[in-house]
Design a protein around this motif. Sequence first.
Motif, PDB file in Angstrom:
ATOM      1  N   ASN A  98      -1.332   3.449  -2.281  1.00 13.49           N
ATOM      2  CA  ASN A  98      -1.842   2.087  -2.253  1.00 13.49           C
ATOM      3  C   ASN A  98      -1.599   1.510  -0.870  1.00 13.49           C
ATOM      4  O   ASN A  98      -0.553   1.759  -0.260  1.00 13.49           O
ATOM      5  CB  ASN A  98      -1.136   1.244  -3.320  1.00 13.49           C
ATOM      6  N   ALA A  99      -2.563   0.733  -0.364  1.00 11.81           N
ATOM      7  CA  ALA A  99      -2.432   0.166   0.979  1.00 11.81           C
ATOM      8  C   ALA A  99      -1.256  -0.797   1.086  1.00 11.81           C
ATOM      9  O   ALA A  99      -0.763  -1.060   2.186  1.00 11.81           O
ATOM     10  CB  ALA A  99      -3.727  -0.532   1.379  1.00 11.81           C
ATOM     11  N   HIS A 100      -0.792  -1.336  -0.042  1.00 14.81           N
ATOM     12  CA  HIS A 100       0.364  -2.239  -0.022  1.00 14.81           C
ATOM     13  C   HIS A 100       1.678  -1.479   0.087  1.00 14.81           C
ATOM     14  O   HIS A 100       2.749  -2.093   0.197  1.00 14.81           O
ATOM     15  CB  HIS A 100       0.368  -3.106  -1.289  1.00 14.81           C
ATOM     16  N   GLU A 101       1.604  -0.152   0.024  1.00 12.25           N
ATOM     17  CA  GLU A 101       2.774   0.710   0.219  1.00 12.25           C
ATOM     18  C   GLU A 101       3.900   0.371  -0.758  1.00 12.25           C
ATOM     19  O   GLU A 101       5.070   0.317  -0.404  1.00 12.25           O
ATOM     20  CB  GLU A 101       3.277   0.615   1.660  1.00 12.25           C
ATOM     21  N   GLN A 102       3.537   0.187  -2.000  1.00  9.88           N
ATOM     22  CA  GLN A 102       4.539  -0.152  -3.009  1.00  9.88           C
ATOM     23  C   GLN A 102       5.369   1.063  -3.410  1.00  9.88           C
ATOM     24  O   GLN A 102       6.552   0.945  -3.676  1.00  9.88           O
ATOM     25  CB  GLN A 102       3.847  -0.753  -4.238  1.00  9.88           C
ATOM     26  N   ILE A 103       4.728   2.222  -3.493  1.00 11.80           N
ATOM     27  CA  ILE A 103       5.420   3.426  -3.961  1.00 11.80           C
ATOM     28  C   ILE A 103       5.166   4.572  -2.994  1.00 11.80           C
ATOM     29  O   ILE A 103       4.014   4.888  -2.679  1.00 11.80           O
ATOM     30  CB  ILE A 103       4.941   3.828  -5.370  1.00 11.80           C
ATOM     31  N   ASN A 104       6.235   5.184  -2.530  1.00 11.54           N
ATOM     32  CA  ASN A 104       6.128   6.406  -1.742  1.00 11.54           C
ATOM     33  C   ASN A 104       6.097   7.573  -2.724  1.00 11.54           C
ATOM     34  O   ASN A 104       7.136   7.977  -3.262  1.00 11.54           O
ATOM     35  CB  ASN A 104       7.315   6.524  -0.787  1.00 11.54           C
ATOM     36  N   VAL A 105       4.909   8.102  -2.991  1.00  9.02           N
ATOM     37  CA  VAL A 105       4.777   9.145  -4.009  1.00  9.02           C
ATOM     38  C   VAL A 105       5.323  10.484  -3.538  1.00  9.02           C
ATOM     39  O   VAL A 105       5.510  11.397  -4.358  1.00  9.02           O
ATOM     40  CB  VAL A 105       3.305   9.297  -4.475  1.00  9.02           C
ATOM     41  N   TYR A 106       5.559  10.632  -2.247  1.00  8.45           N
ATOM     42  CA  TYR A 106       6.196  11.864  -1.776  1.00  8.45           C
ATOM     43  C   TYR A 106       7.664  11.858  -2.165  1.00  8.45           C
ATOM     44  O   TYR A 106       8.203  12.869  -2.609  1.00  8.45           O
ATOM     45  CB  TYR A 106       6.042  12.014  -0.269  1.00  8.45           C
ATOM     46  N   GLY A 107       8.304  10.720  -2.031  1.00  7.51           N
ATOM     47  CA  GLY A 107       9.653  10.532  -2.557  1.00  7.51           C
ATOM     48  C   GLY A 107      10.685  11.479  -1.984  1.00  7.51           C
ATOM     49  O   GLY A 107      10.479  12.118  -0.951  1.00  7.51           O
ATOM     50  N   ASP A 108      11.797  11.554  -2.696  1.00  2.64           N
ATOM     51  CA  ASP A 108      12.913  12.405  -2.264  1.00  2.64           C
ATOM     52  C   ASP A 108      13.087  13.645  -3.133  1.00  2.64           C
ATOM     53  O   ASP A 108      13.943  14.471  -2.856  1.00  2.64           O
ATOM     54  CB  ASP A 108      14.234  11.604  -2.303  1.00  2.64           C
TER      55      ASP A 108
END
Length: 348
Positions: A98-108
């Motif tokens: 999402n352009a709002h960068e709410q969630i980094n789906v790559y994660g840890d």
Amino acid sequence: MLPINIWHSLKLLLIYSFIFGEAFEIPDAFQKSNHTNNWAVLVDTSRFWFNYRHVANVLSIYRSVKRLGIPDSQIILMISDDMACNPRNPRPATIFNNAHEQINVYGDDVEVDYRGYEVSVENFVRLLTGRVPPDTPRSKRLLTDEGSNILIYLTGHGGDGFLKFQDSEEITSQELADALEQMWQKRRYNEIFFIIDTCQASSMYEKFYSPNILATASSLVGEDSLSHHVDSAIGVYIIDRYTYYVLEFLENVHPNSKKTMSEFLAVCPKHACISTVGVRRDLFKRDPSRVPITDFFGSVRPVIITTDSIDIVDIPKRKSAKTENTTKSQGKRGYLPQFPIDLIPNTV
């Protein structure tokens, strides 16, 4: 003492009951499934920076199935894995849907099983059919059985009757149908939910002829599957339209959800997707309106509740220290000579 896996299941049951405030009961309106375990095969068949949205698609689905209970050990993730550390990525080690960068789906905690050029037609077909080389590690095997419900999600670039892999090869709808038939003949699944988000996506399930498969596609033959929105900070589209609305639906699903598969199949109407979502249900025995969505997006954790007493097996006693000390110790070990002096003739 109960086995560890049963204790783990009971703990999860209590936690979910506490969080959601209701017991785990299958409503009478649902048709019970015979499956005993859940697996997910999630594949992004493209690569290169301008296909950023495809890896965001697949990682978003990956995040959803993990949140709903399918462990990494039962998820096969195939991506090129060239986005997070791409030199054009202004936020290294991150991928957003999402352009709002709410969630980094790559994660840890993303566990990629097939990456780079390992994402190939050969490896994909071998994975499904179980015809992998003997030295293939366990993490790269689809260890399913006749009690497995499998979610297969594909995204990338496709056309009428084919899906491209890495811009260098393609799998045809007939090849995919034959691979699924091999799975059925070898008793590698109970039911399959097949999702594909590409252009002319419905052409990929038209050749299916194996039982117990429910399929849906983001577009019909002759239609393109469109992107949703662009992130001006990175200059590329960030997620596809169909998957965007799928995720919007899945975010409201929890492990004890009463939502059905028929609700999932209607998540992206034409006015939202612009393309027409295709559905094929003639091979599927159960009524999708009576199938809980967690039959494919969740995880089965069998719990055995009993009021009977359980006999605890006696644990054999360890040997006493005196017994251990009486064993003869081996002689001191030394290094072998670096040069075999005894083989060199004495010239003195």
